[in-house]
Design a protein around this motif. Sequence first.
Motif, PDB file in Angstrom:
ATOM      1  N   GLU A 224       7.066  -0.741  -3.707  1.00  0.00           N
ATOM      2  CA  GLU A 224       7.637  -1.760  -2.832  1.00  0.00           C
ATOM      3  C   GLU A 224       7.696  -3.118  -3.528  1.00  0.00           C
ATOM      4  OE1 GLU A 224       6.957  -3.820   1.569  1.00  0.00           O
ATOM      5  OE2 GLU A 224       5.708  -2.136   0.934  1.00  0.00           O
ATOM      6  N   LEU A 227      10.441  -3.380  -6.157  1.00  0.00           N
ATOM      7  CA  LEU A 227      11.782  -3.571  -5.615  1.00  0.00           C
ATOM      8  C   LEU A 227      11.956  -4.962  -5.016  1.00  0.00           C
ATOM      9  CD1 LEU A 227      12.388  -0.040  -4.107  1.00  0.00           C
ATOM     10  CD2 LEU A 227      13.538  -1.075  -6.062  1.00  0.00           C
ATOM     11  N   VAL A 228      10.893  -5.535  -4.474  1.00  0.00           N
ATOM     12  CA  VAL A 228      10.962  -6.933  -4.041  1.00  0.00           C
ATOM     13  C   VAL A 228      11.246  -7.827  -5.241  1.00  0.00           C
ATOM     14  CG1 VAL A 228       9.612  -8.869  -3.147  1.00  0.00           C
ATOM     15  CG2 VAL A 228       9.505  -6.645  -2.007  1.00  0.00           C
ATOM     16  N   GLY A 231      14.842  -7.702  -6.420  1.00  0.00           N
ATOM     17  CA  GLY A 231      15.729  -8.535  -5.623  1.00  0.00           C
ATOM     18  C   GLY A 231      15.714  -9.995  -6.021  1.00  0.00           C
ATOM     19  N   THR A 239      23.052  -1.001  -2.720  1.00  0.00           N
ATOM     20  CA  THR A 239      22.077  -0.184  -2.013  1.00  0.00           C
ATOM     21  C   THR A 239      21.420   0.701  -3.056  1.00  0.00           C
ATOM     22  OG1 THR A 239      23.258  -0.144   0.101  1.00  0.00           O
ATOM     23  CG2 THR A 239      21.722   1.655  -0.313  1.00  0.00           C
ATOM     24  N   ALA A 249      12.012   5.187  -1.645  1.00  0.00           N
ATOM     25  CA  ALA A 249      12.242   3.835  -1.156  1.00  0.00           C
ATOM     26  C   ALA A 249      13.729   3.561  -1.072  1.00  0.00           C
ATOM     27  CB  ALA A 249      11.567   2.816  -2.074  1.00  0.00           C
ATOM     28  N   VAL A 251      16.445   0.116  -0.474  1.00  0.00           N
ATOM     29  CA  VAL A 251      16.608  -1.330  -0.336  1.00  0.00           C
ATOM     30  C   VAL A 251      18.072  -1.689  -0.486  1.00  0.00           C
ATOM     31  CG1 VAL A 251      16.207  -1.832  -2.795  1.00  0.00           C
ATOM     32  CG2 VAL A 251      15.739  -3.591  -1.074  1.00  0.00           C
ATOM     33  N   ARG A 252      18.508  -2.685   0.289  1.00  0.00           N
ATOM     34  CA  ARG A 252      19.857  -3.235   0.182  1.00  0.00           C
ATOM     35  C   ARG A 252      19.756  -4.690  -0.263  1.00  0.00           C
ATOM     36  NH1 ARG A 252      22.443  -2.296   5.914  1.00  0.00           N
ATOM     37  NH2 ARG A 252      24.475  -2.249   4.875  1.00  0.00           N
ATOM     38  N   ARG A 296      15.296  -5.896   2.852  1.00  0.00           N
ATOM     39  CA  ARG A 296      14.004  -5.310   3.217  1.00  0.00           C
ATOM     40  C   ARG A 296      13.801  -3.992   2.485  1.00  0.00           C
ATOM     41  NH1 ARG A 296      11.890  -3.444   9.285  1.00  0.00           N
ATOM     42  NH2 ARG A 296      10.020  -2.329   8.547  1.00  0.00           N
ATOM     43  N   VAL A 297      12.607  -3.783   1.946  1.00  0.00           N
ATOM     44  CA  VAL A 297      12.274  -2.536   1.252  1.00  0.00           C
ATOM     45  C   VAL A 297      11.626  -1.572   2.238  1.00  0.00           C
ATOM     46  CG1 VAL A 297      10.988  -1.465  -0.631  1.00  0.00           C
ATOM     47  CG2 VAL A 297      11.966  -3.763  -0.937  1.00  0.00           C
ATOM     48  N   TYR A 298      12.149  -0.366   2.307  1.00  0.00           N
ATOM     49  CA  TYR A 298      11.587   0.694   3.157  1.00  0.00           C
ATOM     50  C   TYR A 298      10.990   1.760   2.228  1.00  0.00           C
ATOM     51  CZ  TYR A 298      14.467  -1.373   6.853  1.00  0.00           C
ATOM     52  OH  TYR A 298      15.040  -2.233   7.757  1.00  0.00           O
ATOM     53  N   THR A 299       9.791   2.194   2.524  1.00  0.00           N
ATOM     54  CA  THR A 299       9.141   3.217   1.702  1.00  0.00           C
ATOM     55  C   THR A 299       8.548   4.314   2.567  1.00  0.00           C
ATOM     56  OG1 THR A 299       7.005   2.058   1.664  1.00  0.00           O
ATOM     57  CG2 THR A 299       8.567   1.564  -0.130  1.00  0.00           C
TER      58      THR A 299
END
Length: 302
Positions: A224, A227-228, A231, A239, A249, A251-252, A296-299
């Motif tokens: 996470e 990937l933050v 960005g 995406t 994970a 992320v867009r 937002r990062v989704y994991t």
Amino acid sequence: MCGIAALQLRNPQLRPKMGSLLSTMLCEIVDRGPDSAGLAVYDNPELNTLGKSTLSLLGADLEISSADIDALLAELLPEGATSEVRIVGDTTLVSAEVATEDLAGAVARAYPEAVVAGRGERVTVMKSVGHPVEVAERHGLEGMYGSQAVSHTRMATESAVTAGGSHPFSVANDLCLVHNGSFSNHASVRRELKRLGVEFDSENDTEVGARYVAHRLQQGDDLETALVNLGKVLDGFYTLVVTTADSMAVVRDPIACKPAIIAETDDWVAMASEFRALAELPGIENARIFEPEPGRVYTWSL
């Protein structure tokens, strides 16, 4: 405009159906990228064995000999162990009971023209030029077992239509990244990563993203956080789906220009570029379905 379909199966009873489920998803995104395709499947016992490193090499006509690999690995292989070379569709798989770095070094010495498309103990990466459904059929996706998998259909914009330019990019053990979009500042980020000693295999902008994530993980980030940080460094519209040995994970970019839809149940979590790719998944009528928020990062973990 590329297509992404990814699936993580939390319920082990569904894992024998991974190939058929992902094939159904893939069929619904082919018009988003008809020129080439790639697949990454995790924990398939016919392709990967825990304790053995496996390299996925582009092409099925490399004439790689396990005897040559064994000779180069002689001092590293356990007594009685040997390497194994298999052909799956358009992909050559090389496996041995040694560290992935040692196996990759042996392959590079014996066959310097070979291009490594995937590596690790738990993932097999298969990529090729051609219609995505035909690529999947040549590799036998329909019948594959797996714990998680990701597929990508490509419409090339930043580099030539080649198997090497197809996604996913797997640049570290059991790590894969697929991408819909483009990174506008990939050249400058590439230069900075090269300055730090990171090596590249292509001119593809997506490889820069994959190399950046791998570098951040090596520096101690979790997925996470990596990937933050991506960005903050890479600009563009994108995406991304990133998978590791036990996680996935999504992320867009902060504007969320590129489409993505996620569906989640107790049994599985899936992401696709279009809802129609999710419509035939078992239990979709009871799934939590949502569009990921910008930036937002989704994991999820197995």
